[in-house]
Each structure stands twice: as C-alpha cells, then as structure tokens.
Write an enzyme that holds these catalytic residues in place. Sequence first.
Site, PDB file in Angstrom:
ATOM      1  N   ASP A   1       0.917  -1.112   0.144  1.00 55.92           N
ATOM      2  CA  ASP A   1      -0.098  -0.013   0.003  1.00 55.92           C
ATOM      3  C   ASP A   1       1.002   1.175  -0.062  1.00 55.92           C
ATOM      4  O   ASP A   1       2.142   1.420   0.090  1.00 55.92           O
ATOM      5  CB  ASP A   1      -1.015  -0.084   1.260  1.00 55.92           C
ATOM      6  CG  ASP A   1      -2.339   0.993   0.877  1.00 55.92           C
ATOM      7  OD1 ASP A   1      -1.948   1.776  -0.119  1.00 55.92           O
ATOM      8  OD2 ASP A   1      -3.361   0.757   1.498  1.00 55.92           O
TER       9      ASP A   1
HETATM   10  C1  BGC Z   1      -5.186   3.356  -0.035  1.00 56.22           C
HETATM   11  C2  BGC Z   1      -5.155   2.344  -1.348  1.00 56.22           C
HETATM   12  C3  BGC Z   1      -5.063   2.643  -2.323  1.00 56.22           C
HETATM   13  C4  BGC Z   1      -3.819   3.472  -2.757  1.00 56.22           C
HETATM   14  C5  BGC Z   1      -3.414   3.997  -3.740  1.00 56.22           C
HETATM   15  C6  BGC Z   1      -3.773   4.204  -0.283  1.00 56.22           C
HETATM   16  O1  BGC Z   1      -3.925   5.089   0.772  1.00 56.22           O
HETATM   17  O2  BGC Z   1      -5.051   2.484   1.322  1.00 56.22           O
HETATM   18  O3  BGC Z   1      -6.263   1.480  -0.939  1.00 56.22           O
HETATM   19  O4  BGC Z   1      -5.029   1.790  -3.441  1.00 56.22           O
HETATM   20  O5  BGC Z   1      -3.778   4.306  -1.631  1.00 56.22           O
HETATM   21  O6  BGC Z   1      -4.039   5.279  -4.263  1.00 56.22           O
END
Ligand code: BGC
Length: 724
Positions: A257
């Site tokens: 993530d």
């Molecule tokens: C979120 C993810 C997301 C990623 C990219 C993160 O802050 O937890 O779910 O895919 O950002 O945008």
Amino acid sequence: MNLIDKLLARMTLDEKLGQLNMATAGQAVTGPVRDDPATEAIRAGKVGALLNLWGREATARYQKLAVEETRLAIPLLFGADVLHGHRTTFPIPLAEAGLFDPQTWERTARAAAVEAAADGIALTFAPMLDIARDPRWGRIAEGPGEDPLVGALFAEAKVRGFQGGDLAAPTSIAATAKHFCAGGAAIAGLEYGAVDVSERTLREVYLPPFRAAVEAGCAAIMPAFNSVAGIPMTSNAPLLRDCLRRELGFDGMIVSDYDAIAELPIHGVAADLAEAAALALKAGVDMDMVSGVYHACLPEALARGLVGLDDIDAAVRRVLTLKRRLGLFDDPYRHVSASSQVARPEVARPAKELAADVARRAITLLTNRGVLPLAADLRRIAVIGPLADAPAEMLGPWSLAGEGSRCVTILQGLRAALPHCEITFAAGVSAKGHEEGEIAAASDLCAKAELVILCVGETADMSGEASSRAAPGLPGRQRALAEAVLGVGVPVVAVISSGRPLMIAWLAERAHALVATWFLGDAAGHAVADVLTGRFNPTGRLAVTWPREVGQIPIFHAARAAARPADPAEPFSSKYIDLPVEPLFSFGHGLSYARVTLRNLRAARNEFFRRDRIELKIDVVNQSTTATEETIFLFAHDLAASSARPLLELKSWAKVALAPREARTVALALPAESLCCLNENFKPVLEPGEFDIFVGLSADRKSLLTTRLRALAGPAPRDGDAAT
Ligand code: BGC
C-alpha cells in the site's frame, strides 16, 4: 530462455530495483506526496510503474520514455484506484453489495475496466474486500459489507469483471484484491489502527473473500496498512508468504500500500529503512508503492545480508510476469487507441444506462409509514437539506476520474420526475459546518408544503480512507435542521446519503419514511426520484447491520451465542441496561412497495451427508398489487459443534421476481459441503449432528422461518447421489 529469463539475465541491480518501484505521477493524490512525475527516473530505468495516472496522452507520454529511452525498453505499468467506476461512476461498493447480485457486480467492474483500459490503466487497486462490521471505519464504504460469503462472491465477480477472460485483451485490467487482511477489524474503527483477531476469525471471516479472489485468478494483492497481532501486514510473512502464497496458492504480484514499506519503522518492527525493505521483500511484497525504499535501501539490505539476490529476482520476475500477462511487451500502449471507443456513444451509453439501473437498485428503503411511493396528487413538495443539490457529493469516496458536474442531484431528479409539482428547495444548513444556517427559512418552506423530502447525511469525503468517525451521526447542524423540519408537522421522507450506516435511530422513529441512498454516482438524482415516486420498486437490501448507537458496535448478524441470551426480564443476561441489543435494521433488511410473506419452509429430506445437495422449498406470496423483486436469505446454525458456531451464518440467497398477487414455491438448494466448519486444525469438516436452517427476508430473527436437519457421519454416498 523465455523473455523474462532473458531480461533478468541482462538487468543490473538498479534496473531490477527500478521494476519494483511504483512512483506517483501526481494526477490524483491519495496519500502523502513523495516525488514528482519521475521523468528522469523513468529514463534511467528506476521506475517500473506509475500510480494514479490515466488518460491516453498522459500514459502514452510516460510509456514512450520507458520503451524508447531506457536501455531495456521494459514498459511501465499504470495502476489506479477504480473502485466504483472510472469515468462513469457507479454506486459505492457497500451500496452495490446490497443488490446481492453477482452478475451485476461483474458487469459494473467490466464497464469500469473498459473505460479504465481506454485511459491507459492496466492495473486497478480493486476490489476492496475488507469485511467490515464497524461503521466508525470510513472504509466500510469501499467494500462488500459484513458477511464473508457476500465478500467471497463479490470478490469473484469483481475479479472476473475487471480481468475478463484474458488479461491481455484490450479491455481487461489486472485486479488487485485489497487490503489483505482484516483491516475492517481495526480497533475502535480507527483508520490505520492495529488489528487483533483470532486465527479462527481470520480464517472464517476475513480470508474467504481473498481466497475467492485468488481462485478467480486475481492478478495482484495489496497487503493492508494495519498490523495483525503485532505484525504489520506489509511485513507479515506468516500471512503473506505462508498463508497467501503457499496455502492459498497465490502466485501473482503483491504490491504494497501507499508508502507502507517506509512506515514499517513507525510500526516499530524495523530499526531502519534497509531493515524495512528486507522485511517486506522477505514477506513477499514485490512492488513498493511510492515509498522508494526498495530502490534506495535494498542495495544496503543486500550488502548487510538481510536479503539475497534471489529474493529480488523473484519479485522482479513476478512484476515482469504481470506485465507480460497484460500484453505490455507486445503492445506497451495496450491498444489504447483501439479500445478508446469509450468516447464513442455506443460504448458510453451502456455504462451510463448500467449506472442508472444499478443506482436505483442500490437504494434501500428502511422504513415507510405509508408516505411512499409519493401520492400522485401531491402538488407542493419542499426539498430540504445540504445533500439535496450537491452534485459532487453524489460521487462518494474514491472517485478519481468521476466528474461531479455529471451527477444528477436529488433535487434535479425530483424536478425532472415531478413536473406538475411545485418543488421548493432550501439547503437550510451546510453539510458539515456549525454556523447557524437558515433553518427558520427552511421550516417556512416546509410549512407551505404537503410533504418534505429531507436530504441529509455525509459528504463524500466523510467516508473512505482516513475518515473514521467516532460519532457517525448527522454532521454539523444537520440534526438541528432535521428536528426543526420534523417539528413543522408535515410528513417527512428522510433521504440519507452516506458511506456507512449512520446513528439516526431518532430520525427513523420520527420520519414518515427513511431511505438509504448511500452514494449512488452519476445517476443519483434520477434513481432517488424513481424510487420515491414508485416508478421503481426498491430492491436494495442491507449488506451491513445498521446499529442504533455507537455503543452496539461491532454488531453483525453472525454473532455467537451468549450462554445467557438477552432477556429483558433476566438481570444476568447478555444485554445492555440502556439500549436494546437488536440493531436498528438487520443485515438483509430493505422494504419494497409490495407485501410479501414466506411460509412453509420444508426440506426434501431431513438428513444429509457431506456430498449431498440439500433441497429446500418455501412458499412465497405477493399479497399486494405491486410487482416486486425480493431477496430471500438462507442462514444456518450448527447446534453443537467442536467450536461454538455463529447463531446465523449466511449460506445462500435467492432473488425472486413476483408478479402482483403471485404465489410461488421457491426451491433453495444448498450443497451440504457449505455447512462444514473449520475443525481445531482449521480444516473444513462436516460435523455430524443437528443444524437449524433459517429462511427469511432479512437476518431479523423474529421473522425467520426454520427447519431442523441432521448431518450424518459418512459413509458419503457415491458421486452423483442426491439427497432428494
Ligand atoms: C489506499 C489504497 C490505495 C492506494 C493508492 C492508499 O492510501 O489505502 O487502498 O489503493 O492508496 O491510491
């Protein structure tokens, strides 16, 4: 040597680490910004993927750098969050889950994939599969709700929809099942918070959607931000390597993530970033989203002996394999011009129509004291509230490419549907602010109307990531507005926009009808108008239990028995002394404009073996003159098992369309296998003994019909034997 072996043999360490590096391109910011569009870094082969960048020209521009100006010409992977539609916005996943319709779940993912692929996106960070039983957690909006079976079927449908039959097809995009795992169980619903669940709960509740995603061929998986029992998921070798890779057989790419690798020292499990990089890589994380730590610190980790070259090669191989499966080596631009028919009306129209259809089907009618559908002779309606004419709010969270200006507001939808009605409007108060507002003026409008449609709830940014709410009621001065409007004495239909169940028992009690519209996307206003006017008979059912008060959370239908069940007359029973134990609305709840009764639940045979198919029947009667579509839920309870089983476990459901006054016998079939539970070694077994089967229109125990069956110990009948 195949392509990937050949590439690996030629790559420098720096180029290998480049492939593991997903940089931001700055179009949509979904976390703290680390670096700018890394043009120079791409040229130098230090970037393998770009995050949240889309558009034919933009993606082609960066891709050109990678394929024409780097030594090895390895194409970039463009990844973006396509959570509920791309250009066309569908209802948020929690609302869509309430359709209980896997075919539709698949169709919306397919439509989103077509649009996203035409915009150069090759990888989406969806579906979000966190089972969530705590509406304080804002991300409950993004997923399939509280039930693992719903989650598993949702996972399968979404993966099929995004990926299509062939990942290399021009309209397919790779799916990322996220967030592995158990993020929905964050303590006190606090975003990014620690999780501590038993292995049984992990396996019974939180893993099934991911197992289903893997079985459906999901290309990628994203570990959650949270820790589970003290181990951050980004470095959780037991869950990522042993469980996900070895046990579930996942051989795709694991992408961290946002910045999560850099956050390992903050969790308190790595002394420095080299250790963080090593922990994540060793646990099986292949691609580093945004932190840059793999690229910067794996050389040091290698030198310190924390990782080996083979660990790095394995990760690079998985990244390159995904690129190959996506057809990027054959056409780095992924036929973007050919598939960009999305701009052409014959492609755009089906997505638009689908969005309109799904939006109205997702609306959940929670209460109705005879005011809905709206009487045809109504002439004066007051539409009140800050969410009534707020186009951008209708998009809900995680709408990167959606356009608020395209959304039909509730006010616009009602005005279009009721041209002969005088519709007055006042926002009354702002959605979140605490300023006085114009409550008195709004009440005056109500006094002149025959009926009030009160549009209240959350703004789009109040759910989704980083939107935990300790008190998820009506924000700002909305309650004051609602109280004033209710005080006028004109019937009030309360229309709630939100990404979660809100604590509004007081409103449910006093309004003449309560309608949950979640965030419906582009077609919101028309969808709400269709339901309120009765042009569409509501079909949405709750994929999540709706609590009365925060103090009941977590609350869900699959709770286990207390040995002293709630009994108002018994002081020493499992209850609150200040609140009922029952939720405001049960899982599966949702009214229609028809009156349907279920009767006479019966099984073809009352005993079964593990390989049998259990055949049940139920009589369903539509007592009204309104055609309807009902969702009939089937739950089971294993009365005596090696571990106490939930009082209700959802095992299947059926959707039944009934003509006016139609009476019908509905067959419900259940593989006996689905009554297995996990034994002490977490292996599925059918334990001999009695099961109660419950069937009804929701998980409200008072309304369920029941019959008792008995599971027999082997010998299992021969293949093909039926229990009927
Ligand atoms: C979120 C993810 C997301 C990623 C990219 C993160 O802050 O937890 O779910 O895919 O950002 O945008």
